[in-house]
Design a protein around this motif. Structure first.
Motif, PDB file in Angstrom:
ATOM      1  N   MET A 164      36.156  80.487  14.718  1.00 33.49           N
ATOM      2  CA  MET A 164      35.733  80.056  16.044  1.00 33.49           C
ATOM      3  C   MET A 164      35.950  78.559  16.198  1.00 33.49           C
ATOM      4  SD  MET A 164      34.288  81.657  18.683  1.00 33.49           S
ATOM      5  CE  MET A 164      33.147  82.893  18.077  1.00 33.49           C
ATOM      6  N   LYS A 165      36.624  78.163  17.276  1.00 32.78           N
ATOM      7  CA  LYS A 165      36.891  76.753  17.520  1.00 32.78           C
ATOM      8  C   LYS A 165      36.493  76.373  18.940  1.00 32.78           C
ATOM      9  CE  LYS A 165      40.682  76.256  14.216  1.00 32.78           C
ATOM     10  NZ  LYS A 165      42.082  75.786  14.013  1.00 32.78           N
ATOM     11  N   THR A 166      36.188  75.113  19.130  1.00 32.88           N
ATOM     12  CA  THR A 166      35.846  74.603  20.461  1.00 32.88           C
ATOM     13  C   THR A 166      36.757  73.447  20.805  1.00 32.88           C
ATOM     14  OG1 THR A 166      34.199  73.041  19.598  1.00 32.88           O
ATOM     15  CG2 THR A 166      33.414  75.245  20.186  1.00 32.88           C
ATOM     16  N   LYS A 167      37.028  73.285  22.091  1.00 37.69           N
ATOM     17  CA  LYS A 167      37.805  72.140  22.548  1.00 37.69           C
ATOM     18  C   LYS A 167      37.427  71.816  23.980  1.00 37.69           C
ATOM     19  CE  LYS A 167      41.811  74.893  24.067  1.00 37.69           C
ATOM     20  NZ  LYS A 167      43.281  75.059  23.943  1.00 37.69           N
ATOM     21  N   GLU A 168      37.590  70.554  24.351  1.00 35.53           N
ATOM     22  CA  GLU A 168      37.297  70.113  25.706  1.00 35.53           C
ATOM     23  C   GLU A 168      38.534  70.292  26.584  1.00 35.53           C
ATOM     24  OE1 GLU A 168      35.801  66.147  25.943  1.00 35.53           O
ATOM     25  OE2 GLU A 168      33.715  66.832  25.818  1.00 35.53           O
ATOM     26  N   VAL A 169      38.301  70.813  27.784  1.00 35.75           N
ATOM     27  CA  VAL A 169      39.392  70.976  28.745  1.00 35.75           C
ATOM     28  C   VAL A 169      38.954  70.397  30.086  1.00 35.75           C
ATOM     29  CG1 VAL A 169      40.300  73.045  27.629  1.00 35.75           C
ATOM     30  CG2 VAL A 169      38.566  73.269  29.404  1.00 35.75           C
ATOM     31  N   ALA A 170      39.933  70.010  30.875  1.00 36.52           N
ATOM     32  CA  ALA A 170      39.631  69.466  32.199  1.00 36.52           C
ATOM     33  C   ALA A 170      38.997  70.540  33.065  1.00 36.52           C
ATOM     34  CB  ALA A 170      40.916  68.942  32.848  1.00 36.52           C
ATOM     35  N   ASP A 171      38.031  70.157  33.864  1.00 39.61           N
ATOM     36  CA  ASP A 171      37.312  71.117  34.703  1.00 39.61           C
ATOM     37  C   ASP A 171      37.013  70.464  36.050  1.00 39.61           C
ATOM     38  OD1 ASP A 171      35.995  73.441  35.454  1.00 39.61           O
ATOM     39  OD2 ASP A 171      34.075  72.727  34.704  1.00 39.61           O
ATOM     40  N   THR A 172      37.635  70.969  37.100  1.00 40.71           N
ATOM     41  CA  THR A 172      37.416  70.466  38.454  1.00 40.71           C
ATOM     42  C   THR A 172      36.649  71.503  39.253  1.00 40.71           C
ATOM     43  OG1 THR A 172      39.463  69.164  38.406  1.00 40.71           O
ATOM     44  CG2 THR A 172      38.502  69.635  40.565  1.00 40.71           C
ATOM     45  N   SER A 173      35.506  71.118  39.785  1.00 40.12           N
ATOM     46  CA  SER A 173      34.656  72.029  40.543  1.00 40.12           C
ATOM     47  C   SER A 173      34.759  71.738  42.034  1.00 40.12           C
ATOM     48  CB  SER A 173      33.193  71.892  40.104  1.00 40.12           C
ATOM     49  OG  SER A 173      33.041  72.250  38.750  1.00 40.12           O
ATOM     50  N   GLU A 174      35.062  72.770  42.812  1.00 46.16           N
ATOM     51  CA  GLU A 174      35.035  72.678  44.277  1.00 46.16           C
ATOM     52  C   GLU A 174      33.663  73.157  44.729  1.00 46.16           C
ATOM     53  OE1 GLU A 174      37.445  71.313  45.872  1.00 46.16           O
ATOM     54  OE2 GLU A 174      38.964  71.297  44.288  1.00 46.16           O
ATOM     55  N   ILE A 175      32.934  72.306  45.440  1.00 47.75           N
ATOM     56  CA  ILE A 175      31.545  72.582  45.782  1.00 47.75           C
ATOM     57  C   ILE A 175      31.378  72.686  47.293  1.00 47.75           C
ATOM     58  CG2 ILE A 175      29.164  71.770  45.544  1.00 47.75           C
ATOM     59  CD1 ILE A 175      30.325  70.015  43.189  1.00 47.75           C
ATOM     60  N   VAL A 176      30.729  73.749  47.732  1.00 44.55           N
ATOM     61  CA  VAL A 176      30.409  73.940  49.145  1.00 44.55           C
ATOM     62  C   VAL A 176      28.887  74.046  49.267  1.00 44.55           C
ATOM     63  CG1 VAL A 176      30.657  75.401  51.184  1.00 44.55           C
ATOM     64  CG2 VAL A 176      32.582  75.128  49.597  1.00 44.55           C
ATOM     65  N   ALA A 177      28.294  73.176  50.059  1.00 52.03           N
ATOM     66  CA  ALA A 177      26.837  73.164  50.224  1.00 52.03           C
ATOM     67  C   ALA A 177      26.469  73.376  51.688  1.00 52.03           C
ATOM     68  CB  ALA A 177      26.252  71.839  49.741  1.00 52.03           C
ATOM     69  N   TRP A 178      25.356  74.091  51.886  1.00 49.56           N
ATOM     70  CA  TRP A 178      24.781  74.270  53.219  1.00 49.56           C
ATOM     71  C   TRP A 178      23.397  73.621  53.207  1.00 49.56           C
ATOM     72  CZ3 TRP A 178      27.661  76.209  57.116  1.00 49.56           C
ATOM     73  CH2 TRP A 178      28.796  76.972  56.776  1.00 49.56           C
ATOM     74  N   PHE A 179      23.200  72.626  54.055  1.00 49.71           N
ATOM     75  CA  PHE A 179      21.925  71.911  54.077  1.00 49.71           C
ATOM     76  C   PHE A 179      21.374  71.869  55.501  1.00 49.71           C
ATOM     77  CE2 PHE A 179      25.052  68.721  55.156  1.00 49.71           C
ATOM     78  CZ  PHE A 179      24.415  67.875  56.055  1.00 49.71           C
ATOM     79  N   THR A 180      20.060  71.709  55.599  1.00 49.36           N
ATOM     80  CA  THR A 180      19.420  71.691  56.917  1.00 49.36           C
ATOM     81  C   THR A 180      18.699  70.370  57.161  1.00 49.36           C
ATOM     82  OG1 THR A 180      17.826  72.783  58.367  1.00 49.36           O
ATOM     83  CG2 THR A 180      17.347  72.846  56.007  1.00 49.36           C
ATOM     84  N   LEU A 181      18.944  69.788  58.309  1.00 48.14           N
ATOM     85  CA  LEU A 181      18.238  68.570  58.715  1.00 48.14           C
ATOM     86  C   LEU A 181      16.845  68.887  59.236  1.00 48.14           C
ATOM     87  CD1 LEU A 181      21.101  66.585  60.494  1.00 48.14           C
ATOM     88  CD2 LEU A 181      20.141  66.164  58.241  1.00 48.14           C
ATOM     89  N   SER A 182      16.547  70.181  59.421  1.00 48.76           N
ATOM     90  CA  SER A 182      15.205  70.558  59.866  1.00 48.76           C
ATOM     91  C   SER A 182      14.166  70.261  58.784  1.00 48.76           C
ATOM     92  CB  SER A 182      15.165  72.054  60.222  1.00 48.76           C
ATOM     93  OG  SER A 182      16.016  72.320  61.316  1.00 48.76           O
ATOM     94  N   ILE A 183      14.627  70.186  57.534  1.00 47.02           N
ATOM     95  CA  ILE A 183      13.779  69.751  56.418  1.00 47.02           C
ATOM     96  C   ILE A 183      14.491  68.548  55.796  1.00 47.02           C
ATOM     97  CG2 ILE A 183      12.628  70.392  54.266  1.00 47.02           C
ATOM     98  CD1 ILE A 183      12.766  73.285  55.118  1.00 47.02           C
ATOM     99  N   PRO A 184      14.212  67.350  56.290  1.00 50.87           N
ATOM    100  CA  PRO A 184      14.963  66.149  55.886  1.00 50.87           C
ATOM    101  C   PRO A 184      14.569  65.618  54.506  1.00 50.87           C
ATOM    102  CG  PRO A 184      13.242  65.528  57.406  1.00 50.87           C
ATOM    103  CD  PRO A 184      13.175  67.035  57.295  1.00 50.87           C
ATOM    104  N   VAL A 185      14.716  66.473  53.519  1.00 51.93           N
ATOM    105  CA  VAL A 185      14.432  66.105  52.127  1.00 51.93           C
ATOM    106  C   VAL A 185      15.681  66.432  51.322  1.00 51.93           C
ATOM    107  CG1 VAL A 185      12.981  66.522  50.113  1.00 51.93           C
ATOM    108  CG2 VAL A 185      11.980  66.618  52.408  1.00 51.93           C
ATOM    109  N   SER A 186      16.186  65.480  50.551  1.00 47.23           N
ATOM    110  CA  SER A 186      17.470  65.671  49.862  1.00 47.23           C
ATOM    111  C   SER A 186      17.308  66.383  48.525  1.00 47.23           C
ATOM    112  CB  SER A 186      18.161  64.313  49.652  1.00 47.23           C
ATOM    113  OG  SER A 186      17.324  63.439  48.900  1.00 47.23           O
ATOM    114  N   ALA A 187      16.637  67.527  48.568  1.00 48.67           N
ATOM    115  CA  ALA A 187      16.426  68.325  47.353  1.00 48.67           C
ATOM    116  C   ALA A 187      17.345  69.542  47.394  1.00 48.67           C
ATOM    117  CB  ALA A 187      14.961  68.763  47.248  1.00 48.67           C
ATOM    118  N   GLY A 188      17.398  70.263  46.271  1.00 48.57           N
ATOM    119  CA  GLY A 188      18.206  71.462  46.206  1.00 48.57           C
ATOM    120  C   GLY A 188      18.281  71.983  44.790  1.00 48.57           C
ATOM    121  N   PRO A 189      18.904  73.148  44.582  1.00 53.54           N
ATOM    122  CA  PRO A 189      19.003  73.728  43.241  1.00 53.54           C
ATOM    123  C   PRO A 189      19.920  72.921  42.325  1.00 53.54           C
ATOM    124  CG  PRO A 189      20.316  74.997  44.789  1.00 53.54           C
ATOM    125  CD  PRO A 189      19.531  74.010  45.604  1.00 53.54           C
ATOM    126  N   GLU A 190      20.893  72.249  42.907  1.00 48.01           N
ATOM    127  CA  GLU A 190      21.743  71.294  42.195  1.00 48.01           C
ATOM    128  C   GLU A 190      22.095  70.180  43.186  1.00 48.01           C
ATOM    129  OE1 GLU A 190      24.848  72.307  39.523  1.00 48.01           O
ATOM    130  OE2 GLU A 190      24.216  74.410  39.344  1.00 48.01           O
TER     131      GLU A 190
END
Length: 265
Positions: A164-190
């Motif tokens: 078993m071997k491990t190695k680092e590889v490049a990882d690009t994440s495309e992120i789509v978020a849905w947020f609401t201004l009705s609750i103006p707090v900048s919290a979330g699961p990530e």
């Protein structure tokens, strides 16, 4: 029709209306598409579920937030096998906590790994978010869509000549978020502390990881929103080194017969 994209800048003005919710608790579902790389021995393979589903909650108030796993729904590692082959899936830690001070950008995480708890101190790493102009409704809250790209690295495990071997590889994440201004707090699961409203939905890498808010409550124990302190204090880099040492030890102890599917989000 041409899509209009707006960049979210630090100077974005937010108009706060009296009576808007500033504290509460959100229950999310999280679905992870498992990155399967099955070791086959003697012509045998080990079937695994293609996804892992779990629940977590985010508490917010007093410019702070805390993410934690829902007690009765903690994900369990899947283990099985025959003919001397074993496979274990590991998705996060049962006791993981993530505290964020939304004003200062301070991040303190409790990470469980290898039967040990670690306290990892860091700061918010802000992304270049862009508004797409698209809107939606989640739990009767009007939401706006924001997108970002995270360029980083991830550890990939492979079997070579029975080792078993491990190695680092490049990882690009495309992120789509849905947020609401009705609750103006900048919290979330990530990605807390980055958008001008509560994140109710997240899609990372075209469905590889999906968060969806399923319940919002104004009732919250504000005293519970505090930085965790149970564990060995390390930096983010030190935690990564400790984690790799533990994986290497587990691989040696199992002589290459165990395959672990890792999901560290």
């Amino acid at each position: 029709m041409k899509k209009i994209i707006f960049t979210i800048s630090l100077g974005l003005a937010i108009i706060t209306v009296n009576g808007q919710q500033k504290q509460g608790k959100v229950l999310y579902t999280r679905t992870v598409q498992m990155m399967l790389d099955v070791v086959v021995e003697d012509g045998q393979s080990l079937p695994l579920p293609p996804t892992n589903a779990s629940k977590l909650e985010v508490l917010f108030g007093n410019d702070q937030s805390l993410r934690r796993t829902v007690e009765e729904d903690r994900p369990e590692g899947f283990e099985g096998g025959e003919g001397g082959m074993r496979m274990i899936t590991v998705v996060g830690g049962a006791d993981d906590l993530s505290y964020v001070h939304l004003t200062t950008g301070q991040v303190v995480e409790q990470r469980e790994f290898g039967a040990k708890n670690y306290i990892v101190a860091d700061s918010i790493r802000k992304l270049d978010w862009k508004l797409t102009g698209q809107t939606s409704t989640i739990l009767n809250y009007p939401c706006q869509q924001a997108v970002a790209r995270l360029i980083g690295k991830r550890t990939m495990m492979s079997m070579e000549n029975g080792e078993m071997k491990t190695k680092e590889v490049a990882d690009t994440s495309e992120i789509v978020a849905w947020f609401t201004l009705s609750i103006p707090v900048s919290a979330g699961p990530e990605y807390p502390g980055q958008l001008p409203g509560l994140i109710l939905g997240l899609d990372i890498n075209n469905g590889r990881i999906v968060y969806k808010a399923v319940e919002i409550s104004g009732d919250v124990d504000l005293a519970a929103i505090k930085a965790p302190s149970k564990g060995k204090k390390v930096t983010a880099a030190e935690f990564d080194r400790e984690r790799e040492k533990i994986f290497a030890e587990m691989q040696r102890n199992n002589s290459g017969r165990m395959r672990m599917i890792r999901e560290d989000h």
